[in-house]
Design an enzyme around this catalytic site. Structure first.
Site, mmCIF file in Angstrom:
data_model
loop_
_atom_site.group_PDB
_atom_site.id
_atom_site.type_symbol
_atom_site.label_atom_id
_atom_site.label_comp_id
_atom_site.label_asym_id
_atom_site.label_seq_id
_atom_site.Cartn_x
_atom_site.Cartn_y
_atom_site.Cartn_z
ATOM 1 N N ASP A 147 57.053 -99.406 13.564
ATOM 2 C CA ASP A 147 57.757 -98.737 14.652
ATOM 3 C C ASP A 147 59.215 -98.535 14.258
ATOM 4 O OD1 ASP A 147 59.617 -99.287 17.227
ATOM 5 O OD2 ASP A 147 57.828 -98.166 17.811
ATOM 6 N N GLY A 148 59.697 -97.310 14.365
ATOM 7 C CA GLY A 148 61.053 -97.004 13.918
ATOM 8 C C GLY A 148 62.121 -97.776 14.662
ATOM 9 N N ASP A 165 63.320 -87.798 12.102
ATOM 10 C CA ASP A 165 62.447 -86.616 12.157
ATOM 11 C C ASP A 165 61.082 -87.078 12.661
ATOM 12 O OD1 ASP A 165 61.510 -84.048 11.866
ATOM 13 O OD2 ASP A 165 61.278 -84.144 9.690
#
Length: 288
Positions: A147-148, A165
């Protein structure tokens, strides 16, 4: 990995569809799922000249030229590299959202001194990396299935550029749109670090994002449009009292164009115009 191939069922997107399916999968069922958009995985369309990554046929994620797989085929990806005007020799880049790996490949190949971490939530996107000629992990490249937001919250400080992005099949990933997330990025950037965000899809999916980033970065934000792709690219600067030296940047842009082959002078022109017209502020107001 060998991908399942079937002729494209789409009227406009001709070619071959490549899918993460076993060889015994039923072509008729897969074709129907593609057409009614119920197919749950990302897929690739190969038209003999380029490969495209899709989550559904309405939202193309990435493009790779088969003749030049390490080039940036889409204008928006080229303009995301505009951060190099302000931080020309980064040592550490984090990309959130792998897609077809265009930015990862370009940075890996053209910026030999940089370490790149790409964080992608969907393991099926990572599983397609070979189809897009993304190199294997090594001492300079690390692609994580994670998970970013969680990665940013736990990683060390000192990131020179965060390239955001990240999209799902509906557009901009809503989990990466909060003020807290952008504040975490701000805290982890180096003193002259830059956040770059690709904003695409329906504007409702990223409404308010520009304003939240401006709040966190003390209005040190530039937003430019990418009419060819229907995107906007946002650059946010951590540097205190950020004040672009446009004349110097124009000269510097020519050097970067010679070194990297992208039209940095055009990027500077768009950034300067957008900055003087307060384009970011106007877009932020529209998102309220």
């Amino acid at each position: 990995m060998k991908l399942y191939a079937l002729p494209s069922p789409f009227e406009i997107e001709a070619g071959t569809v490549l899918m993460l399916e076993p060889e015994w999968a039923r072509a008729g069922e897969l074709r129907a799922q593609l057409l009614d958009e119920s197919y749950p995985k990302p897929f690739v369309i190969d038209d003999g000249e380029s490969r495209y990554l899709y989550f559904n046929v309405r939202l193309m994620q990435s493009q790779m030229s088969l003749k030049a797989p390490h080039d940036l085929a889409l204008r928006y990806t080229q303009k995301m590299m505009g951060f190099l005007l302000f931080h020309p020799r980064p040592r550490r880049i984090v990309q959130i959202g792998l897609g077809g790996g265009s930015l990862v490949k370009f940075c890996y190949r053209r910026l030999p001194g940089v370490h790149i971490t790409a964080v992608e939530l969907d393991p099926d996107v990572i599983a397609l990396r070979e189809a897009f000629s993304v190199p294997p992990d090594d001492e300079r490249l690390n692609i994580l299935c994670a998970d970013g937001a969680e990665f940013i919250s736990t990683t060390e400080k000192g990131i020179d550029a965060v390239l955001l992005d990240a999209f799902d099949r509906n557009g901009y990933a809503p989990a990466l749109a909060s003020r807290d997330f952008f504040a975490q990025i701000y805290a982890k950037l180096s003193g002259s670090g830059v956040l770059v965000v690709n904003l695409a899809g329906d504007k409702e999916t990223y409404a308010g994002v520009i304003g939240r980033i401006m709040e966190v970065f003390d209005d040190q934000v530039i937003v430019i449009s990418v009419p060819d792709d229907g995107n906007h690219i946002l650059y946010a600067f951590k540097e205190r009292h950020f004040e672009p030296r446009w004349r110097w940047l124009n000269n510097h842009a020519k050097e970067l164009r010679a070194r990297l082959g992208l039209d940095f002078p055009a990027f500077v022109h768009k950034m300067e115009r957008a900055s003087k017209l307060n384009y970011a502020q106007r877009e932020a107001l529209r998102g309220r």
